[in-house]
Design an enzyme around this catalytic site. Structure first.
Site, PDB file in Angstrom:
ATOM      1  N   ASP A 126     -19.446 -19.471 -21.714  1.00 13.31           N
ATOM      2  CA  ASP A 126     -18.943 -19.158 -23.095  1.00 13.31           C
ATOM      3  C   ASP A 126     -18.953 -17.631 -23.397  1.00 13.31           C
ATOM      4  OD1 ASP A 126     -18.204 -19.508 -25.810  1.00 13.31           O
ATOM      5  OD2 ASP A 126     -20.098 -19.668 -26.683  1.00 13.31           O
ATOM      6  N   ARG A 170     -15.125 -23.648 -17.269  1.00 14.47           N
ATOM      7  CA  ARG A 170     -15.333 -23.945 -18.544  1.00 14.47           C
ATOM      8  C   ARG A 170     -14.311 -25.054 -19.114  1.00 14.47           C
ATOM      9  NH1 ARG A 170     -16.472 -21.274 -23.927  1.00 14.47           N
ATOM     10  NH2 ARG A 170     -16.328 -23.186 -25.287  1.00 14.47           N
ATOM     11  N   ASP A 213     -17.821 -14.663 -26.231  1.00 12.27           N
ATOM     12  CA  ASP A 213     -17.334 -14.419 -27.521  1.00 12.27           C
ATOM     13  C   ASP A 213     -17.108 -13.123 -27.671  1.00 12.27           C
ATOM     14  OD1 ASP A 213     -17.500 -17.232 -28.445  1.00 12.27           O
ATOM     15  OD2 ASP A 213     -19.611 -17.005 -28.913  1.00 12.27           O
ATOM     16  N   ARG A 248     -22.017 -26.049 -21.498  1.00 10.44           N
ATOM     17  CA  ARG A 248     -20.713 -25.089 -21.026  1.00 10.44           C
ATOM     18  C   ARG A 248     -21.190 -24.430 -19.891  1.00 10.44           C
ATOM     19  NH1 ARG A 248     -19.982 -22.700 -26.704  1.00 10.44           N
ATOM     20  NH2 ARG A 248     -20.419 -24.924 -27.062  1.00 10.44           N
TER      21      ARG A 248
END
Length: 167
Positions: free
Chosen positions: A98, A86, A100, A95
């Site tokens: 990712d 990343r 989250d 990317r």
């Protein structure tokens, strides 16, 4: 030892074999310290949220059981992103991976590093549709269920993709 926490993770990738990055990350989430993956959604393709000059994303949501704190889990997620190459370039840019942290039990917190629930999750079909697939009755701190929130969102450009390896 304290009871495990339930955490929800949003996964996304649009570079260098996005399906592979998401699949490997799902396996690697299960190997994080004091953590196990309970289940994962189907995979979905979505248009980029930010700049349009990038490939579509592959997205999924995973439910974890963890004994880590929210910030310790965030550290582990960011380390996993780094192992996937990343690079934090432009906001909402392409990317390799990712991750989250969307929800952590019913915790609400705002720090410079982490906001729970995730500040934008209620506006993102690529988060709520896969989450509703796993737990439609799950309530956010605002009292609304993820299924209800997902139904209110524009889902144009979001589609389930193969391989469909939902658990």
């Amino acid at each position: 030892m304290s009871a495990p926490h339930r955490a929800w993770i949003g996964l996304g990738s649009n570079l260098d074999d996005p399906h592979g990055h998401v699949e490997r990350a799902l396996t690697e989430l299960d190997a994080l310290p004091l953590t196990r993956r309970r289940r994962a959604s189907s995979r979905y393709a979505s248009r980029p949220l930010g700049p349009a000059d990038q490939p579509d994303f592959v997205n999924a949501v995973a439910e974890l059981e963890t004994r880590l704190s929210p910030l310790a889990l965030l550290d582990q997620l960011q380390a996993l992103e780094q192992r996937h190459g990343r690079v934090r370039g432009r906001r909402w840019g392409p990317r390799t991976l990712d991750l989250d942290l969307l929800l952590f039990d019913d915790h609400e917190m705002t720090t410079p590093r982490l906001t729970l629930p995730h500040a934008e999750m209620a506006k993102r079909a690529f988060v709520l549709v896969p989450m509703a697939e796993l737990a439609p009755a799950l309530r956010l701190p605002n009292g609304r269920t993820v299924a209800h929130l997902a139904a209110d969102l524009d889902q144009a450009g979001l589609r389930r993709v193969l391989p469909d390896t939902a658990e």
